[in-house]
Write a protein that holds these residues in place. Structure first.
Motif, PDB file in Angstrom:
ATOM      1  N   UNK A 105      53.793  34.804  55.666  1.00 53.21           N
ATOM      2  CA  UNK A 105      53.518  35.946  55.130  1.00 53.21           C
ATOM      3  C   UNK A 105      51.800  36.576  55.058  1.00 53.21           C
ATOM      4  N   UNK A 106      51.154  35.471  55.520  1.00 55.43           N
ATOM      5  CA  UNK A 106      49.705  35.952  55.516  1.00 55.43           C
ATOM      6  C   UNK A 106      49.134  36.249  56.675  1.00 55.43           C
ATOM      7  N   UNK A 107      49.973  36.586  57.582  1.00 52.85           N
ATOM      8  CA  UNK A 107      49.522  36.754  59.023  1.00 52.85           C
ATOM      9  C   UNK A 107      49.036  38.392  59.077  1.00 52.85           C
ATOM     10  N   UNK A 108      49.791  39.240  58.515  1.00 56.86           N
ATOM     11  CA  UNK A 108      49.752  40.667  58.712  1.00 56.86           C
ATOM     12  C   UNK A 108      50.148  41.463  57.497  1.00 56.86           C
ATOM     13  N   UNK A 109      49.654  42.561  57.377  1.00 56.56           N
ATOM     14  CA  UNK A 109      50.408  43.610  56.470  1.00 56.56           C
ATOM     15  C   UNK A 109      51.103  44.726  57.040  1.00 56.56           C
ATOM     16  N   UNK A 110      52.091  45.048  56.427  1.00 60.63           N
ATOM     17  CA  UNK A 110      53.049  46.451  57.132  1.00 60.63           C
ATOM     18  C   UNK A 110      52.373  47.469  57.042  1.00 60.63           C
ATOM     19  N   UNK A 111      53.250  48.588  57.352  1.00 62.36           N
ATOM     20  CA  UNK A 111      52.557  49.926  57.485  1.00 62.36           C
ATOM     21  C   UNK A 111      52.075  50.299  56.224  1.00 62.36           C
ATOM     22  N   UNK A 112      52.582  49.787  55.016  1.00 56.96           N
ATOM     23  CA  UNK A 112      52.161  50.460  53.656  1.00 56.96           C
ATOM     24  C   UNK A 112      51.136  49.515  53.065  1.00 56.96           C
ATOM     25  N   UNK A 113      50.511  48.479  53.876  1.00 59.61           N
ATOM     26  CA  UNK A 113      49.361  47.795  53.426  1.00 59.61           C
ATOM     27  C   UNK A 113      50.174  46.652  52.720  1.00 59.61           C
ATOM     28  N   UNK A 114      51.382  46.006  52.685  1.00 59.61           N
ATOM     29  CA  UNK A 114      51.764  44.917  51.955  1.00 59.61           C
ATOM     30  C   UNK A 114      52.123  43.791  52.957  1.00 59.61           C
ATOM     31  N   UNK A 115      51.730  42.558  52.382  1.00 59.55           N
ATOM     32  CA  UNK A 115      52.091  41.241  53.242  1.00 59.55           C
ATOM     33  C   UNK A 115      53.607  41.234  53.719  1.00 59.55           C
ATOM     34  N   UNK A 116      53.991  40.874  54.762  1.00 61.15           N
ATOM     35  CA  UNK A 116      55.447  40.849  55.368  1.00 61.15           C
ATOM     36  C   UNK A 116      55.559  39.541  56.191  1.00 61.15           C
ATOM     37  N   UNK A 117      56.949  39.276  56.265  1.00 60.84           N
ATOM     38  CA  UNK A 117      57.238  38.046  56.924  1.00 60.84           C
ATOM     39  C   UNK A 117      58.120  38.753  58.283  1.00 60.84           C
ATOM     40  N   UNK A 118      58.239  40.088  58.390  1.00 62.26           N
ATOM     41  CA  UNK A 118      58.891  40.809  59.455  1.00 62.26           C
ATOM     42  C   UNK A 118      57.888  41.006  60.475  1.00 62.26           C
ATOM     43  N   UNK A 119      58.240  40.517  61.691  1.00 65.28           N
ATOM     44  CA  UNK A 119      57.297  40.717  63.090  1.00 65.28           C
ATOM     45  C   UNK A 119      57.236  42.243  63.155  1.00 65.28           C
ATOM     46  N   UNK A 120      58.418  43.076  63.114  1.00 70.39           N
ATOM     47  CA  UNK A 120      58.765  44.168  63.476  1.00 70.39           C
ATOM     48  C   UNK A 120      57.645  45.120  62.427  1.00 70.39           C
ATOM     49  N   UNK A 121      57.888  44.853  61.334  1.00 67.96           N
ATOM     50  CA  UNK A 121      56.907  45.544  60.290  1.00 67.96           C
ATOM     51  C   UNK A 121      55.398  45.327  60.360  1.00 67.96           C
ATOM     52  N   UNK A 122      55.375  43.802  60.822  1.00 65.67           N
ATOM     53  CA  UNK A 122      53.748  43.564  61.094  1.00 65.67           C
ATOM     54  C   UNK A 122      53.196  44.361  62.144  1.00 65.67           C
ATOM     55  N   UNK A 123      53.999  44.663  63.126  1.00 63.88           N
ATOM     56  CA  UNK A 123      53.437  45.367  64.491  1.00 63.88           C
ATOM     57  C   UNK A 123      53.179  46.891  63.885  1.00 63.88           C
ATOM     58  N   UNK A 124      53.764  47.318  63.073  1.00 63.59           N
ATOM     59  CA  UNK A 124      53.550  48.706  62.450  1.00 63.59           C
ATOM     60  C   UNK A 124      52.354  48.874  61.508  1.00 63.59           C
ATOM     61  N   UNK A 125      51.886  47.664  61.028  1.00 65.54           N
ATOM     62  CA  UNK A 125      50.754  47.571  60.284  1.00 65.54           C
ATOM     63  C   UNK A 125      49.554  46.940  61.015  1.00 65.54           C
ATOM     64  N   UNK A 126      48.802  46.041  60.109  1.00 68.95           N
ATOM     65  CA  UNK A 126      47.655  45.407  60.857  1.00 68.95           C
ATOM     66  C   UNK A 126      47.708  43.788  60.672  1.00 68.95           C
ATOM     67  N   UNK A 127      46.832  43.154  61.465  1.00 73.82           N
ATOM     68  CA  UNK A 127      46.429  41.749  61.570  1.00 73.82           C
ATOM     69  C   UNK A 127      45.626  41.629  60.445  1.00 73.82           C
ATOM     70  N   UNK A 128      45.648  40.428  59.618  1.00 74.21           N
ATOM     71  CA  UNK A 128      44.590  40.133  59.072  1.00 74.21           C
ATOM     72  C   UNK A 128      43.675  39.240  59.383  1.00 74.21           C
ATOM     73  N   UNK A 129      42.315  39.413  59.021  1.00 71.20           N
ATOM     74  CA  UNK A 129      41.361  38.586  59.778  1.00 71.20           C
ATOM     75  C   UNK A 129      41.102  37.128  59.151  1.00 71.20           C
ATOM     76  N   UNK A 130      40.704  36.291  59.916  1.00 71.14           N
ATOM     77  CA  UNK A 130      40.588  34.931  59.329  1.00 71.14           C
ATOM     78  C   UNK A 130      39.174  34.866  58.390  1.00 71.14           C
TER      79      UNK A 130
END
Length: 362
Positions: free
Chosen positions: A211-236
């Motif tokens: 869940x700490x890899x990416x945010x979905x299109x609404x800016x929320x953490x997600x464990x769904x890869x499809x939703x993650x690709x609609x959002x943004x990656x998180x910088x280390x």
């Protein structure tokens, strides 16, 4: 007698040579020259062999889709222009990124052999897969190296919310100590918590992501890869990862004359050419001492690192790149594991192009 390790029921194995031959057949059937197909296939199979499947032969369907959509030129040949005795530029002419990168590092190595250092900028290129294969190219020539590239927008700058910077890897390396057990230093890392290719891999395999890899299109953490690709990656490391991503754009995009500031087109986007930029440096390691002394010092460093006192719960300390090297040694013997669904995707590509399906190991 050694036995092949058990693998999950939905995984099958392919020998590295069969994987490479299959990749070459797809590429040549798509118009890529024999030499450029060899370079590209070798780099992709190295990624699979090193356990970096997110950058392996499963990238081929998206690359070839870009060829069919007219936004990647399969017959383009990179051209080289020397700027000074230690500086050159490669123009990829919107061909595959692998031959352009190979020529760039090969040129940097040749200049470093004579002058101690070589620097090459690459423009109008495309995705070149895993950066470590280019670092290995230098290591195998007894050279230290820096390997930079920029990539399509996936990461917000720190404090922002829009995709602007790429998940652009920073990589570098140096030859290891002497002997058959020598471990080179190979660092290949993304400025994000995880590489975006790992999200595509999870999506292909029907897996969740941390869940700490990416945010979905609404800016929320997600464990769904499809939703993650609609959002943004998180910088280390928050602003640190963001700054590294900007650095990749400076050295790879701004300097080279390629796209930057969100202008790079990704390998899954069929809308326009990639216009990716790269930046390579090769350094002769025996500038201040002979090569044997340098390698002996690298071995001391390696031994100090891996034999250091371990924190609680840690069984072994690894040198950067060592886990991937051990994976490569194992998979060269036992084959590369792929999900059956991934093999189906590759074979569908083979059917389109009228080439043989990928053979599986017994």
């Amino acid at each position: 007698m050694a036995t092949t390790p058990e693998i999950a029921p939905n995984l099958v194995r392919v020998s590295h040579q069969d994987a490479k031959t299959f990749a070459i057949s797809l590429l040549t059937a798509s118009g890529v020259s024999a030499r450029n197909a060899e370079i590209t296939a070798s780099a992709l199979v190295q990624a699979d062999s090193r356990g970096v499947e997110s950058h392996g032969i499963l990238r081929l369907p998206s690359y070839l889709a870009r060829v069919r959509n007219g936004v990647l030129d399969p017959v383009a040949e990179p051209t080289l222009t020397h700027i000074t005795p230690v500086v050159a530029q490669v123009d990829g002419h919107n061909g595959f990124g692998f031959p352009a990168a190979h020529l760039g590092m090969d040129t940097a190595i040749a200049m470093a052999r004579v002058f101690g250092i070589g620097m090459v900028s690459v423009k109008h290129s495309n995705h070149f897969g895993m950066s470590a294969w280019i670092v290995k190219q230098a290591v195998e020539a007894d050279m230290m190296s820096l390997v930079f590239t920029n990539s399509s927008p996936a990461l917000p700058v720190w404090g922002g919310r829009e995709k602007m910077m790429g998940v652009s890897p920073i990589a570098c390396g140096a030859p290891g100590g002497k002997g058959k057990d020598a471990k080179p230093f190979i660092l290949d890392m993304a400025p994000s918590v995880a590489a975006r290719g790992k999200i595509h891999k999870a999506l292909r395999r029907g897996e969740k992501i941390p869940a700490d890899w990416a945010l979905d299109g609404e800016g929320k953490q997600t464990d769904d890869p499809a939703k993650a690709l609609e959002g943004v990656m998180l910088p280390m490391g928050g602003p640190k990862g963001s700054a590294l991503a900007i650095m990749m754009d400076v050295f790879s995009g701004v300097l080279s004359g390629s796209a930057f500031a969100g202008g790079v087109t990704g390998p899954y986007d069929m809308s326009k050419p990639g216009d990716v930029g790269h930046f390579f440096v090769a350094i002769k390691p025996d500038l201040f001492m002979n090569l044997d002394e340098f390698k002996n010092r690298m071995d001391i460093l390696y031994q100090k690192v891996v034999k250091g006192e371990k924190m609680h719960g840690v069984d072994r300390i690894y040198f950067p790149g060592e886990i991937e090297q051990l994976s490569e040694e194992q998979r060269l013997k036992d084959g590369i594991p792929y999900a059956k669904e991934e093999i189906d995707v590759l074979n569908a590509e083979a059917e389109k192009l009228g080439v043989d399906k990928i053979p599986l190991m017994e």
